[in-house]
Each structure stands twice: as C-alpha cells, then as structure tokens.
Design an enzyme around this catalytic site. Structure first.
Site, mmCIF file in Angstrom:
data_model
loop_
_atom_site.group_PDB
_atom_site.id
_atom_site.type_symbol
_atom_site.label_atom_id
_atom_site.label_comp_id
_atom_site.label_asym_id
_atom_site.label_seq_id
_atom_site.Cartn_x
_atom_site.Cartn_y
_atom_site.Cartn_z
ATOM 1 N N THR A 123 94.681 41.867 -77.957
ATOM 2 C CA THR A 123 94.980 42.522 -76.684
ATOM 3 C C THR A 123 96.357 42.091 -76.194
ATOM 4 O O THR A 123 97.130 42.913 -75.701
ATOM 5 C CB THR A 123 93.906 42.183 -75.628
ATOM 6 O OG1 THR A 123 92.626 42.319 -76.239
ATOM 7 C CG2 THR A 123 93.987 43.110 -74.448
ATOM 8 N N SER A 169 75.243 63.304 -77.206
ATOM 9 C CA SER A 169 76.478 64.026 -76.916
ATOM 10 C C SER A 169 77.687 63.250 -77.398
ATOM 11 O O SER A 169 78.573 63.815 -78.069
ATOM 12 C CB SER A 169 76.578 64.271 -75.412
ATOM 13 O OG SER A 169 77.892 64.587 -75.051
ATOM 14 N N SER A 170 77.733 61.950 -77.125
ATOM 15 C CA SER A 170 78.949 61.227 -77.516
ATOM 16 C C SER A 170 79.009 61.013 -79.021
ATOM 17 O O SER A 170 80.105 60.994 -79.585
ATOM 18 C CB SER A 170 79.135 59.903 -76.777
ATOM 19 O OG SER A 170 77.983 59.465 -76.199
ATOM 20 N N HIS A 197 78.339 36.908 -74.481
ATOM 21 C CA HIS A 197 79.065 36.353 -73.330
ATOM 22 C C HIS A 197 78.644 37.037 -72.027
ATOM 23 O O HIS A 197 79.031 36.590 -70.956
ATOM 24 C CB HIS A 197 80.591 36.380 -73.537
ATOM 25 C CG HIS A 197 81.227 37.728 -73.553
ATOM 26 N ND1 HIS A 197 82.349 38.000 -74.269
ATOM 27 C CD2 HIS A 197 80.899 38.885 -72.947
ATOM 28 C CE1 HIS A 197 82.699 39.267 -74.093
ATOM 29 N NE2 HIS A 197 81.827 39.820 -73.301
ATOM 30 N N HIS A 198 77.867 38.111 -72.132
ATOM 31 C CA HIS A 198 77.304 38.731 -70.929
ATOM 32 C C HIS A 198 76.052 38.003 -70.472
ATOM 33 O O HIS A 198 75.473 38.349 -69.449
ATOM 34 C CB HIS A 198 76.955 40.195 -71.193
ATOM 35 C CG HIS A 198 78.155 41.033 -71.519
ATOM 36 N ND1 HIS A 198 78.856 41.717 -70.558
ATOM 37 C CD2 HIS A 198 78.788 41.273 -72.684
ATOM 38 C CE1 HIS A 198 79.864 42.355 -71.136
ATOM 39 N NE2 HIS A 198 79.844 42.102 -72.418
ATOM 40 N N TYR A 238 85.028 48.777 -74.898
ATOM 41 C CA TYR A 238 86.220 49.195 -75.655
ATOM 42 C C TYR A 238 86.217 50.688 -75.900
ATOM 43 O O TYR A 238 87.283 51.299 -76.008
ATOM 44 C CB TYR A 238 86.345 48.383 -76.944
ATOM 45 C CG TYR A 238 86.603 46.933 -76.600
ATOM 46 C CD1 TYR A 238 87.832 46.562 -76.068
ATOM 47 C CD2 TYR A 238 85.616 45.981 -76.698
ATOM 48 C CE1 TYR A 238 88.070 45.261 -75.666
ATOM 49 C CE2 TYR A 238 85.832 44.674 -76.306
ATOM 50 C CZ TYR A 238 87.061 44.315 -75.785
ATOM 51 O OH TYR A 238 87.283 43.048 -75.378
ATOM 52 N N TRP A 285 72.367 49.116 -63.884
ATOM 53 C CA TRP A 285 72.635 50.079 -64.962
ATOM 54 C C TRP A 285 72.291 49.492 -66.326
ATOM 55 O O TRP A 285 72.116 50.229 -67.284
ATOM 56 C CB TRP A 285 74.099 50.540 -64.938
ATOM 57 C CG TRP A 285 75.074 49.594 -65.576
ATOM 58 C CD1 TRP A 285 75.623 48.491 -64.998
ATOM 59 C CD2 TRP A 285 75.606 49.659 -66.890
ATOM 60 N NE1 TRP A 285 76.449 47.869 -65.881
ATOM 61 C CE2 TRP A 285 76.469 48.570 -67.055
ATOM 62 C CE3 TRP A 285 75.448 50.555 -67.960
ATOM 63 C CZ2 TRP A 285 77.166 48.321 -68.247
ATOM 64 C CZ3 TRP A 285 76.149 50.303 -69.144
ATOM 65 C CH2 TRP A 285 76.988 49.194 -69.268
ATOM 66 N N LYS A 293 99.076 43.995 -77.897
ATOM 67 C CA LYS A 293 99.313 45.325 -77.326
ATOM 68 C C LYS A 293 100.141 45.234 -76.045
ATOM 69 O O LYS A 293 101.092 45.984 -75.862
ATOM 70 C CB LYS A 293 97.977 46.017 -77.042
ATOM 71 C CG LYS A 293 97.195 46.302 -78.310
ATOM 72 C CD LYS A 293 95.951 47.094 -78.034
ATOM 73 C CE LYS A 293 96.232 48.539 -77.811
ATOM 74 N NZ LYS A 293 96.357 49.315 -79.041
ATOM 75 N N GLU A 340 80.902 49.165 -75.994
ATOM 76 C CA GLU A 340 81.045 50.232 -75.002
ATOM 77 C C GLU A 340 82.275 50.027 -74.113
ATOM 78 O O GLU A 340 82.971 50.977 -73.795
ATOM 79 C CB GLU A 340 79.771 50.319 -74.153
ATOM 80 C CG GLU A 340 79.873 51.196 -72.907
ATOM 81 C CD GLU A 340 79.969 52.693 -73.192
ATOM 82 O OE1 GLU A 340 79.740 53.095 -74.358
ATOM 83 O OE2 GLU A 340 80.281 53.437 -72.262
ATOM 84 N N ARG A 345 76.221 39.871 -56.352
ATOM 85 C CA ARG A 345 76.316 41.325 -56.479
ATOM 86 C C ARG A 345 74.933 41.942 -56.279
ATOM 87 O O ARG A 345 73.927 41.250 -56.319
ATOM 88 C CB ARG A 345 76.884 41.686 -57.849
ATOM 89 C CG ARG A 345 75.965 41.353 -58.995
ATOM 90 C CD ARG A 345 76.632 41.484 -60.352
ATOM 91 N NE ARG A 345 76.794 42.873 -60.756
ATOM 92 C CZ ARG A 345 76.816 43.257 -62.033
ATOM 93 N NH1 ARG A 345 76.693 42.367 -63.013
ATOM 94 N NH2 ARG A 345 76.978 44.521 -62.358
ATOM 95 N N SER A 350 100.215 54.401 -74.624
ATOM 96 C CA SER A 350 101.082 54.230 -75.795
ATOM 97 C C SER A 350 101.880 55.500 -76.081
ATOM 98 O O SER A 350 102.877 55.461 -76.797
ATOM 99 C CB SER A 350 100.265 53.884 -77.037
ATOM 100 O OG SER A 350 99.517 52.725 -76.821
ATOM 101 N N ASP A 390 92.123 74.008 -84.433
ATOM 102 C CA ASP A 390 91.039 73.705 -83.485
ATOM 103 C C ASP A 390 90.332 72.444 -83.981
ATOM 104 O O ASP A 390 90.771 71.811 -84.944
ATOM 105 C CB ASP A 390 90.051 74.887 -83.410
ATOM 106 C CG ASP A 390 89.309 74.917 -82.067
ATOM 107 O OD1 ASP A 390 88.677 73.911 -81.722
ATOM 108 O OD2 ASP A 390 89.391 75.945 -81.371
ATOM 109 N N HIS A 436 78.957 45.650 -75.247
ATOM 110 C CA HIS A 436 80.330 45.184 -75.354
ATOM 111 C C HIS A 436 81.240 46.166 -76.074
ATOM 112 O O HIS A 436 82.307 46.494 -75.571
ATOM 113 C CB HIS A 436 80.469 43.760 -75.854
ATOM 114 C CG HIS A 436 81.807 43.242 -75.422
ATOM 115 N ND1 HIS A 436 82.045 42.806 -74.154
ATOM 116 C CD2 HIS A 436 82.995 43.250 -76.048
ATOM 117 C CE1 HIS A 436 83.325 42.539 -74.022
ATOM 118 N NE2 HIS A 436 83.923 42.804 -75.157
ATOM 119 N N HIS A 463 75.543 54.760 -59.500
ATOM 120 C CA HIS A 463 77.010 54.788 -59.439
ATOM 121 C C HIS A 463 77.583 54.371 -60.796
ATOM 122 O O HIS A 463 78.462 55.042 -61.349
ATOM 123 C CB HIS A 463 77.512 53.845 -58.337
ATOM 124 C CG HIS A 463 78.960 53.447 -58.449
ATOM 125 N ND1 HIS A 463 79.989 54.307 -58.136
ATOM 126 C CD2 HIS A 463 79.548 52.295 -58.855
ATOM 127 C CE1 HIS A 463 81.146 53.690 -58.340
ATOM 128 N NE2 HIS A 463 80.907 52.460 -58.782
#
Lengths: 192, 532
Positions: free
Chosen positions: B328, B169-170, B302-303, B257, B142, B331, B255, B450, B268, B106, B253, B77
């Site tokens: 943050t 790809s990315s 921090h993870h 963002y 994951w 913003k 990722e 979890r 925005s 293009d 991390h 998932h």
C-alpha cells in the site's frame, strides 16, 4: 473468441462453486487445526501410557478451578463439590460434580468443556469425564459424576492457575454429537 | 485516431427506445449507467439512515427512535452502502470504461451483464422489505454475528437471501469483467499495457469470485442453523459461534479490498492526466495491487483480536496485517512521485483524487494502529474503528468514485460539467467529511462504544460537531446530483474527444459521447499509445 469466453466463464464458475465448498470446509478444518495446536481452549488427548508412566513434579502446585454452567434451556442444576483444587503436575486427580434434573421429564444432556488460559489446554488431559458421553437423567434424578485428569508435567512454569469450565446443554436428538473429545473417547474405548 | 467516427453513423441510431431499452439492455454503456444511477440512489437511501443515526446521537438520552430501530439503522446503513452504493458504483464504472479501455465493442457476456444488474433491485427489495415485517429489519450489525442475528424475526431469511442474490450478482459481474479483459483486448493491448483501472478491476474480480462464495456459505449455515436444525454456530449442538466470525472475515477482509481497489485504479488514471506525466512505476503498481489482494486472505482474524485467540494466532495476524502496509505504501509513494515535478492543474477530478491520497492514507494509518494487537483491545468496537473505516470508505473510496464520475462524465455525456459547481462540491465535501469523521477518533479513544443509541454526557460536544458535519456532508452531495443532471441534459460546453489535455488511453480516441458499440473494428495498440 466466443468459445474462449465460454471457457473462461466456465472455469471461473467452477472456481466460485469450489470457494462455496471451501466455506463449508473451513468448519472441519478449524477443528483439525485446533486439535493439532491446542488452540481455542480445546483440551488435549490422553493416552493411558502417558498417565501411567508420568513423572510427577512434587515441587510444583497448580491451582485448578472449576466453573459450572447450565444452558438456560436445560432445567438442570450443576455444581462442583469443590470449586478449587491444588494439584502437582503429572499427578492423577479426581473432581466430583453433582447434577440434578429439576424437571418432571427424562432429559439427555451433554457437557461441553473448555480450558482457560488457552495455552494450558495443551497440557490438561482428562482420562475420564462425564463430558465424553451424553448423560441421561430421569425426572428428578440427582447424581454424582467424576472427572479424572492429569495436568501435564511439561506445563510452562508461568501458568500457576487454570480453569476448567463446563456448560451443560440439552443433547440434540441425533447420535452423532460433535464434541471436542470424540477422539479421546475412541482412544479410551479402544484400550477397554 | 478517431476510430469511433467511422462507424458512428452506422450504429448510433440503432439503440432500442423506451423502457425496453433499459429492461432488456445488453449494452455495456446503458448497463453501466443503470448501475451508477442505482448506486447513487442507494447512496442517498443509506445516507438517510446515517442522518437518523446522527440525529439520535445529537444529544445524550433517547430522543427520536427506539434502540431496536437505531440498531436497524446502523446495520442496514452498512449493508446498503457496501452492497448497494459502493460495489454497484464500481461495477458501473467498470461496465462503462473497461470495454472502451481495452478496445472491445462491448462486454464479453452482454446477456449475463443484464442479469447481474437486474438482480440488484430485487435483492434490495428483499432487504428493505424487512422494515415492514414482524421483528423488524436486521439490527444485529452488518456482520451478522450469531447468536444475535438468529434472534431476528421474520426478516432473517430475507436478509440471507438478499445476501445470496448480491453475491450472485457480483460474481456474475466479476466473471464478465475477467472474460472481457482476457478475451477481448485489442491487438497489441498486452497485459502490461492495460490501463491501471483495468488491472485493479481484474484483481478485484478475482477477489470477488474467491470471497463472495465463502460469505454465501456462511450465511447458508446461519439459515440452516435457524430453520433446519444444524448447529454450525450453536454451542448447544457442538458448534461454535466464533466459527462464524472466522468464516465471515475470511470474506470480509478481501471485501474491503474489493471496495477500495477500483478507487485506486481510478486515481491511477486521473493523477497522471492532471500531472501531465505517465504514471510513476506502472509495473510496481500492478504487482503491489496483486500483493495486497493476495495478502488480504491471510489477515482476517485482525477483526477479532478480542475473541480470545491464543498469542501465536494474534502475533501471526498482526504481522500479516503490518505486511499489507508495504504494497500500500508503494502505491501511495508512486502516486506522489507521479505528481512530482508534473505540470499540475487542479480540476475537480484531480482535487478529489488528491483528497483520496491524503485521507485514505490517514485512514490507513489508523488501520495500522488497530492492527497492533495489544492496542486494539482499547480501540475494538469503539468510535475509533468507526472513524477508521469511514475514513477509508468515504474520502478513500466514495471520493475515488466521485473523481471517476467527474473525470469521465464529459466522455459519457459529451458536455463538460460545471467546474464551479464541481469545486464547490469538492470543498464542501472535504471540509464536512473531516468535521464528520475526525472527532470520532477522539470519541473512540475516550471510550464511546459503537452501535449504542445513547452515550455518557461527557461525549456530547464532539457528537454534536459530528452530527453537524454529517448533515453538511449529506447536503453537499446534492451538488453532485445537480452537476450530473445538468450534464445528462446536455447543458454545458461541448467536450472534445480527448476531454482533458493530458488524457491518454483508448477511451479518449472515441468521440464524446462514444458510439453505442465502442470499437466495432479493433484499434491497433502500440507502446506509444498505451498507458496513461
């Protein structure tokens, strides 16, 4: 415009490949960082000079606990003769461990040390240890091994107890086994 | 101002037809559409897996699936939603909008654009085929932590190569976006005149190029550890399993963002349109986005506060994490200030954007709570963290993408979407998403872990409410499909070029729908026409 696009794309591809390399570089970089800072519970390097000229703090007693583990893939027994010792910071002490090969094959093992709490690892110095080299046990062999260590006199006051933990693994075939005290071994070898 | 109208007649009919139009497409709009359709499909596949999770957790005890399959559901998932739904949706919007927003015909590298899309279906075929293999689909989470992930059966190399392909790809997509914006801007379109969506995407693209290769390196190490006798993460060979967590979160991390910045960019664009005011603090928005991206490389641990890091490390990562709250906050206050005294209307894109503003901020606050090291020991690996990252990912990011779809759908299709259905979609989604995720905070604080298919009976009530919310949220998304199909079939009021009364920007100078090749003659951009 097409040329500019190609140049931008080339630079970015090189950047991406460099970052792939950086992922791999993180592995030795972390080891270097841990060596310098003593983070990650890796024990500090010892020089003979530091041990010989050491000041012994007779007023303080620190409890050192030993913890022994064997990886499930290795058919060995591994125990400490004494599981706790009380030592004065700065004093040279010795702990004895017994290891036994329960199988009918000769096996090479390697012990990996770790010290808790991690703040104590900076002050825990081993001058001699069975963990510095691979240990070969022939089928059914039982032997005693020693660790000679000094708890640094600069150990912070708040640390009253520390644990030295060993886990024995079957050594990989290759000669260049990476273990935390390679530099210590080299230092000791150099001193004869 | 209608630049497109001139060359509309010349090019409009030159598009290829049939399946070849899509397979070999080098057109940014067609590729953008494929990305978005792919993302929507994966959103429902990932959603179906979430439904299995919520069904099993409706009652304590084991009901429908065995624990291994349950764990596969949570793992896949996450992979499907992150790499299959959110990231492709972001790239799809970038493909559609960036050439139009910067005044280009293009993307800079159309052929590579085609490849970066078509890698995705192959990557997900690899990943999803593991369900039919010996040992099943990935079930170790994951994050793919060793040694657990290395116990996966035949599926492991498929998982790893799927991750490699997704990364490839990315990275290709990111390079294309940067090359487009750097080299193909219209005359007068200086960097500080770029729409915020373009800015957030440039920064996201740089994050992708810096972070994805590190993940590729990490999973390659897993592969060689399992099959080629290396011992990067194997303590028996002198490696360290915690090392993987450091490598993974160095990617992981940034990722988060990568996922959220495009959503920030979308709102925005939308908030100024429906407030009928220019964006408050444009320059500070750009610098805040860049600071968030830069800081994201210094907070990864921090993870992993609970792995036994020394105090010095914990403090460093705690303070660095707190520091991200500052840009943050800039913003959030800028968006709020944009609405202040604006002449506001509340069409569906605006409703979703305000939803992002409220609920992303809520998710951000729980993130701050977990960034505080001592309390993180209580929250770690409980439903509290599940609540946190779903608040930022669903009402924070998915709502942002949905807002963008509603905002630009009339531009893409030439017809207005059904506003009544849009409002229904917003309100059902917003109510159900909170029923779904808010009680998870309570469950986590009470100690429910979890990734476990069973739980103590004391957690039953909240879990049942969560499951009901989950099913309601899943069903609500069908309204979006209905709206999109109606527009795609041309059912609706004809949209004007500007679409929205308060809309600004080059994309709104083109006809709706825009010509196949956006700007064949570059438009002239002046200070007056720049910025939304």
């Amino acid at each position: 415009m097409a040329e500019a696009t190609t140049r931008t794309a080339q630079k970015l591809f090189v950047f991406a490949i460099a970052m792939f390399g950086f992922g791999y570089a993180m592995v030795p970089l972390y080891d270097v960082l841990c060596d310098i800072t003593g983070l990650n519970g890796k024990t500090g390097e010892t020089t003979i000079a530091a041990v010989a000229s050491g000041y012994v703090d007779k007023d303080r007693l620190v409890t050192v606990q030993f913890d022994t583990n064997v990886n499930t893939a290795l058919p060995w027994n591994f125990k400490a003769i004494e599981y706790t010792m009380k030592v004065h910071p700065g004093e040279i002490s010795e702990a004895v461990f017994v290891v036994e090969n329960k199988s009918d094959k000769d096996i090479v093992g390697q012990a990996v040390p770790s010290v808790a709490p991690s703040q104590a690892s900076l002050y825990f110095n081993k001058t001699e240890c069975f963990c510095f080299t691979n240990q070969t046990l022939v089928a059914g062999e039982r032997k005693e091994m020693i660790v000679r260590f000094v708890v640094g006199a600069e150990l912070p006051e708040k640390i009253k107890t520390m644990t030295l933990s060993y886990t024995f693994f079957e050594a990989p075939d290759s000669e260049d086994v990476v273990f935390s005290n390679k530099s210590t071994v080299e230092a000791i070898d150099a001193k004869g | 101002m209608s630049y497109g109208a001139v060359h509309d007649d010349e090019h409009h009919d030159h598009k290829p037809t049939g399946i070849g139009r899509w397979l070999f497409s080098t057109n940014h709009k067609d590729i953008g559409t494929m990305y978005l359709v792919f993302a929507l499909t994966m959103f429902f596949i990932g959603g179906a897996m979430a439904m299995v999770i919520r069904l099993e957790l409706f009652q304590p005890g084991m009901q429908y699936v065995d624990p291994q399959f349950f764990n596969s559901m949570t793992t896949v998932h996450a992979l499907v939603m992150i790499f299959g739904a959110v990231m492709p949706a972001g790239v799809g919007l970038a493909n559609w909008m960036i050439p139009m927003m910067v005044g280009a015909p293009d993307m800079a590298m159309p052929r590579m654009n085609n490849m970066s899309f078509w890698i995705l279906p192959f990557a997900f075929t690899l990943l999803l085929s593991t369900f039919f293999m010996q040992g099943g689909a990935p079930a170790g989470g994951w994050t793919m932590y060793p040694p657990l992930v290395l116990q996966l059966g035949d599926g492991l190399p498929f998982l790893i190569f799927a991750v490699h392909f997704l990364g490839l790809s990315s990275i290709m997509g990111a390079i294309n976006i940067i090359a487009t914006v750097f080299n193909m801007r219209a005359p007068g379109m200086t960097f500080m005149r770029l729409p915020l969506f373009v800015w957030t995407w440039i920064i996201t693209a740089f994050l992708l190029i810096a972070a994805m290769p590190v993940l590729a390196g990490g999973v390659t190490m897993l592969l060689t550890d399992r099959f080629f006798g290396t011992a990067f993460f194997d303590a028996a060979g002198g490696g360290d399993p915690v090392m993987f967590q450091h490598v993974f979160w160095f990617f992981g991390h940034p990722e988060v963002y990568i996922l959220v910045l495009p959503s920030f960019g979308i709102i925005s664009q939308i908030i100024p349109t429906f407030s009928r005011k220019p964006l408050f603090g444009y320059a500070s928005m750009v610098y805040a986005t860049a600071s968030i991206a830069f800081l994201s490389f210094f907070v990864w641990a921090h993870h992993m506060f609970t792995v036994g890091m020394p105090l010095a490390g914990e403090l460093f990562f705690m303070y660095a994490t707190m520091a991200i709250a500052v840009p943050t906050g800039v913003k959030v206050f800028n968006w709020t200030a944009t609405m202040w005294k604006g002449s506001m209307t509340f069409e569906t894109p605006m409703l979703f954007s305000i939803g992002v503003l409220f609920m992303f901020t809520l998710g951000g606050f729980t993130g701050l709570m977990m960034g505080i090291t001592p309390v993180d020991f209580q929250y770690h690996d409980t439903y509290f963290i599940v609540a946190h990252f779903h608040y930022v990912l669903v009402p924070g990011i998915v709502f942002g993408i949905v807002a963008g779809v509603y905002y630009w759908l009339p531009k893409w299709t030439g017809v207005m979407y059904d506003e009544t259905l849009g409002k229904w979609h917003f309100w059902t989604s917003t109510i159900s998403v909170n029923v779904l995720f808010f009680p998870m905070h309570f469950l986590g604080l009470a100690g429910m872990p979890r990734r476990i298919p069973d739980y103590n009976t004391q957690f039953t009530d909240w879990n049942q409410i969560v499951s009901v919310g989950g099913i309601a949220f899943g069903l609500s998304q069908l309204i979006l499909v209905w709206v999109v199909i109606k527009c795609a079939r041309g059912q609706g009021e004809k949209a004007t070029d500007q679409v929205w009364e308060g809309a600004h920007g080059l994309e709104f100078t083109l006809p709706s729908p825009p010509p196949f090749h956006s700007f064949t003659t570059p438009p002239e951009v002046t200070e007056a026409t720049a910025h939304s």
